[in-house]
Design an enzyme around this catalytic site. Structure first.
Site, PDB file in Angstrom:
ATOM      1  N   ASP A   1      -3.022   1.744   6.947  1.00  0.00           N
ATOM      2  CA  ASP A   1      -1.470   1.478   5.769  1.00  0.00           C
ATOM      3  C   ASP A   1      -1.325  -0.072   5.892  1.00  0.00           C
ATOM      4  O   ASP A   1      -1.884  -1.140   4.804  1.00  0.00           O
ATOM      5  CB  ASP A   1      -0.717   2.533   5.503  1.00  0.00           C
ATOM      6  CG  ASP A   1      -1.456   3.659   4.953  1.00  0.00           C
ATOM      7  OD1 ASP A   1      -1.709   3.989   4.932  1.00  0.00           O
ATOM      8  OD2 ASP A   1       0.378   4.351   6.073  1.00  0.00           O
TER       9      ASP A   1
ATOM     10  N   GLU B   1      -2.069  -2.165  -5.893  1.00  0.00           N
ATOM     11  CA  GLU B   1      -3.029  -1.621  -6.692  1.00  0.00           C
ATOM     12  C   GLU B   1      -2.942  -0.862  -7.699  1.00  0.00           C
ATOM     13  O   GLU B   1      -1.924  -0.054  -7.970  1.00  0.00           O
ATOM     14  CB  GLU B   1      -3.900  -0.014  -4.972  1.00  0.00           C
ATOM     15  CG  GLU B   1      -4.125  -0.561  -4.232  1.00  0.00           C
ATOM     16  CD  GLU B   1      -4.480   0.083  -3.276  1.00  0.00           C
ATOM     17  OE1 GLU B   1      -5.063   0.500  -2.625  1.00  0.00           O
ATOM     18  OE2 GLU B   1      -3.011   1.180  -2.911  1.00  0.00           O
TER      19      GLU B   1
ATOM     20  N   ASP C   1       0.850  -1.611  -0.068  1.00  0.00           N
ATOM     21  CA  ASP C   1       0.264  -0.274   0.173  1.00  0.00           C
ATOM     22  C   ASP C   1       0.999   0.580   0.278  1.00  0.00           C
ATOM     23  O   ASP C   1       1.305   1.263   0.732  1.00  0.00           O
ATOM     24  CB  ASP C   1      -0.697  -0.193   1.251  1.00  0.00           C
ATOM     25  CG  ASP C   1      -2.051   1.670   1.368  1.00  0.00           C
ATOM     26  OD1 ASP C   1      -2.351   1.169   0.218  1.00  0.00           O
ATOM     27  OD2 ASP C   1      -1.509   1.863   2.258  1.00  0.00           O
TER      28      ASP C   1
END
Ligand SMILES: [Zn+2]
Length: 228
Positions: free
Chosen positions: A181, A103, A19
């Site tokens: 996170d 992501e 992340d």
């Protein structure tokens, strides 16, 4: 950045979700935080200072020319240091994991929202490119998942826990309390695991040992080849 260079590397048995955040360069699914190195932060501060100094110099003046040259040198220094950090970090991540999950982010949109005012945006798109490269080199799998709700959902029970950007801790009624996170990192990894089983991915989607297809987007069970 495709390459025919494939190094023999042993399977590590590790999967990692990553992340990118406001505070650290990234936080992974194990809870590890990787910070921007101090020398880079220092150089970037100096760059900003030089930019302010230049804006105060009179146009056409000798001082302005000098300030411009100084600024250009600092720009070069920062971009070299940033690249150095990003390449080393990406290489380390690819070497230590069989599967890396990130992501699937729209970097431009991200700069406006999640990473606004952060120095990370430039580094992050570069990081992704080098991750793609090293995952090919080490014959690893790089998976890009849908970023929706990765920071909101509970990585333990799946409940959506709404939080603003300033909320740094994920606290859920199921009893889980995690750094925001870290929770996102686990969700990112789980999105890949939950979409389809590992074996199925290997057989149907993950291509050959030459690493031709190293990055896939996972979105609602549909796979599309992202790069190769
Ligand atoms: Zn929960």
């Amino acid at each position: 950045m495709s390459s025919s260079r494939v190094e023999s590397s042993n399977s590590t048995g590790n999967y990692l979700g990553i992340d990118v955040g406001l505070e650290s360069f990234y936080t992974d699914s194990t809870g590890k935080k990787v910070e921007n190195p101090r020398f880079l932060r220092k150089s970037e501060k100096k760059l900003k200072k030089l930019q302010r100094k230049l804006s105060k110099c009179k146009k056409g003046s000798n001082n302005r020319r000098k300030a411009q040259a100084k600024l250009a040198r600092q720009h070069l220094k920062v971009s070299r240091q940033r690249k150095d950090f990003v390449v080393k970090t990406a290489r380390c991540v690819a070497m230590s994991n069989d599967i890396v999950v990130i992501e699937n982010l729209n970097i431009k949109g991200l700069v406006r929202t999640k990473l606004a005012k952060s120095i990370n945006d430039a580094s992050w798109s570069m990081f992704r490119e080098w991750l793609e490269y090293f995952c090919q080199v080490f014959d690893r799998k790089l998976i890009a998942v849908n970023p929706n709700y990765t920071s909101q959902d509970c990585s333990n029970c799946g409940q959506r826990v709404k939080k603003s950007l300033s909320t740094r801790t994920h606290i859920c009624s199921c009893g889980v309390r995690l750094c925001r996170d870290h929770n996102a990192g686990i969700n990112i990894l789980n999105k890949c695991k939950n979409s389809v089983g590992h074996t199925q991915i290997t057989q149907e989607y993950w291509g050959n040992a030459s690493g031709q297809m190293s990055l896939f987007c996972v979105d609602e069970n549909h796979y599309t080849k992202f790069a190769g």
